[in-house]
Design a protein around this motif. Structure first.
Motif, PDB file in Angstrom:
ATOM      1  N   ASN A 171       0.864  -1.183   0.000  1.00  0.00           N
ATOM      2  CA  ASN A 171       0.000   0.000   0.000  1.00  0.00           C
ATOM      3  C   ASN A 171       0.896   1.227   0.000  1.00  0.00           C
ATOM      4  O   ASN A 171       1.806   1.350   0.823  1.00  0.00           O
ATOM      5  CB  ASN A 171      -0.880   0.032   1.254  1.00  0.00           C
ATOM      6  N   GLY A 172       0.644   2.136  -0.928  1.00  0.00           N
ATOM      7  CA  GLY A 172       1.508   3.301  -0.960  1.00  0.00           C
ATOM      8  C   GLY A 172       1.161   4.258  -2.076  1.00  0.00           C
ATOM      9  O   GLY A 172       0.116   4.161  -2.728  1.00  0.00           O
ATOM     10  N   TYR A 173       2.074   5.193  -2.296  1.00  0.00           N
ATOM     11  CA  TYR A 173       1.871   6.264  -3.265  1.00  0.00           C
ATOM     12  C   TYR A 173       2.897   6.151  -4.387  1.00  0.00           C
ATOM     13  O   TYR A 173       4.097   6.036  -4.130  1.00  0.00           O
ATOM     14  CB  TYR A 173       2.003   7.629  -2.586  1.00  0.00           C
ATOM     15  N   VAL A 174       2.410   6.196  -5.617  1.00  0.00           N
ATOM     16  CA  VAL A 174       3.298   6.213  -6.775  1.00  0.00           C
ATOM     17  C   VAL A 174       4.027   7.553  -6.782  1.00  0.00           C
ATOM     18  O   VAL A 174       3.412   8.617  -6.631  1.00  0.00           O
ATOM     19  CB  VAL A 174       2.498   6.030  -8.077  1.00  0.00           C
ATOM     20  N   THR A 175       5.324   7.517  -6.924  1.00  0.00           N
ATOM     21  CA  THR A 175       6.099   8.748  -6.859  1.00  0.00           C
ATOM     22  C   THR A 175       7.040   8.861  -8.050  1.00  0.00           C
ATOM     23  O   THR A 175       7.608   7.866  -8.517  1.00  0.00           O
ATOM     24  CB  THR A 175       6.918   8.805  -5.542  1.00  0.00           C
ATOM     25  N   ASN A 176       7.157  10.078  -8.557  1.00  0.00           N
ATOM     26  CA  ASN A 176       8.076  10.393  -9.654  1.00  0.00           C
ATOM     27  C   ASN A 176       7.883   9.437 -10.826  1.00  0.00           C
ATOM     28  O   ASN A 176       8.835   8.845 -11.342  1.00  0.00           O
ATOM     29  CB  ASN A 176       9.528  10.352  -9.154  1.00  0.00           C
ATOM     30  N   LEU A 177       6.644   9.302 -11.275  1.00  0.00           N
ATOM     31  CA  LEU A 177       6.323   8.389 -12.366  1.00  0.00           C
ATOM     32  C   LEU A 177       6.805   8.978 -13.688  1.00  0.00           C
ATOM     33  O   LEU A 177       6.342  10.036 -14.121  1.00  0.00           O
ATOM     34  CB  LEU A 177       4.817   8.132 -12.410  1.00  0.00           C
ATOM     35  N   LEU A 178       7.724   8.274 -14.329  1.00  0.00           N
ATOM     36  CA  LEU A 178       8.257   8.695 -15.628  1.00  0.00           C
ATOM     37  C   LEU A 178       7.857   7.741 -16.748  1.00  0.00           C
ATOM     38  O   LEU A 178       7.887   8.122 -17.924  1.00  0.00           O
ATOM     39  CB  LEU A 178       9.783   8.798 -15.562  1.00  0.00           C
ATOM     40  N   ALA A 179       7.513   6.502 -16.418  1.00  0.00           N
ATOM     41  CA  ALA A 179       7.116   5.536 -17.440  1.00  0.00           C
ATOM     42  C   ALA A 179       5.765   5.908 -18.029  1.00  0.00           C
ATOM     43  O   ALA A 179       4.891   6.463 -17.341  1.00  0.00           O
ATOM     44  CB  ALA A 179       7.063   4.135 -16.839  1.00  0.00           C
TER      45      ALA A 179
END
Length: 318
Positions: A171-179
């Protein structure tokens, strides 16, 4: 000659002594307050050098291929098991079909070789030699091994196909998504990162001179720079080692020893881990936030006094 009655002069003496007494009391109170603040600042286990930390899970695909689905957004919350990406499955479906065909072929070959070995095993020594019987038996055993290998290859193909669907491990937060959808994902290379929302803690870097007042299990109060709320937690661990610059060799392999002033000894800082007991909904935790940490547990309370985080934040940086 006029005489002065001492009884009449007494009120005037009292009036002149009151300001002196008030001034003396004010000086004593100021001295006691200064002494308490000095003791609290120098002796109490608190620090403004605290940082919110969290585990960051690196999501790495186990198979390579083009990303055909990416149903997530940057900084969005995902639950454990939620679909976060799909890699193009066509090649892996074909590989699975080939593996299943190889299993069928190996099964037929195994049955045939076992039947041949069984028939020769039932013949007498006049019709077939012992050497020939052993040869057919070995061929049948190799066919069984080939079938087992085909099964393993099929299982691997099934596993690779299932790995084209990537789910969140925490469980968490997607961070710095570049894909992005359409990118090529390479096996073993990071595709995205997820901050584990169940792993937040606070590291307070305390001076070594106050470590003797801190014990595992002590109550801690945490004040974040970004929020007025005071959070409570408890000490779960004290760091057992920090880097020592004097042990690092230079390019020639010689020890790098830093010069010091012999009359000045700077206290080292040791990380103390504090796990937060409860975080109100109004507080948004993020790894890297600055925090003031004050230990207020039963062991720490035997010191000279512990200032609250609000009081501590008003003092000079330690």
């Amino acid at each position: 000659m006029t005489s002065i009655d001492p009884a009449e002069d007494r009120p005037s003496l009292l009036r002149s002594a009151v300001p002196m007494l008030l001034t003396l009391c004010a000086l004593i109170a100021a001295g006691l307050c200064g002494w308490w603040m000095w003791q609290a600042y120098m002796e109490a286990p608190w620090t403004r050098d605290g940082t919110v930390r969290a585990y960051v899970v690196t999501v790495t695909p186990q198979v390579s291929g083009r990303i055909v689905e990416l149903p997530i957004k940057d900084d969005r919350f995902v639950h454990k098991g939620d679909l976060i990406a799909v890699i193009e499955p066509d090649d892996y479906q074909i590989a699975l079909a080939n593996a299943e065909a190889a299993v069928a072929r190996a099964a037929s070959d195994r049955d045939n070789k076992q039947a041949q070995a069984q028939r020769r095993a039932e013949l007498t020594a006049i019709a077939v030699s012992k050497e020939e019987q052993q040869s057919y038996e070995a061929v049948a055993d190799m066919a069984v091994a080939a079938y087992q290998q085909a099964l393993a290859n099929r299982d691997q193909a099934k596993l690779n196909l299932s790995r084209t669907r990537i789910v969140s491990p925490v469980n968490g937060y997607v961070t710095n998504l570049l894909a992005q959808a359409g990118d090529y994902a390479t096996s073993g290379q990071r595709m995205l990162s997820i901050v584990d929302s169940d792993s937040f803690w606070v590291d307070g870097y305390f001076e070594e001179s106050v470590l003797n007042r801190i014990r595992v299990g002590d109550t801690a109060r945490v004040s974040l720079m970004a929020y007025p709320e005071t959070l409570t937690g408890h000490v779960t661990g004290i760091g057992r080692g920090i880097a020592i610059s004097n042990t690092q060799p230079d390019d020639t392999g010689l020890a790098t020893v830093n010069p010091i002033f012999t009359w000045v000894r700077l206290a080292q800082r040791v990380p103390v881990r504090v796990v937060l007991d409860q975080v109100p909904p109004s507080v948004t935790l993020a790894a890297g936030l600055t925090a003031t940490v004050s230990i207020t547990g039963p062991v720490a309370s035997t010191g000279a006094g512990n200032p609250s985080p609000s009081e501590a934040s008003q003092g000079p940086p330690r």
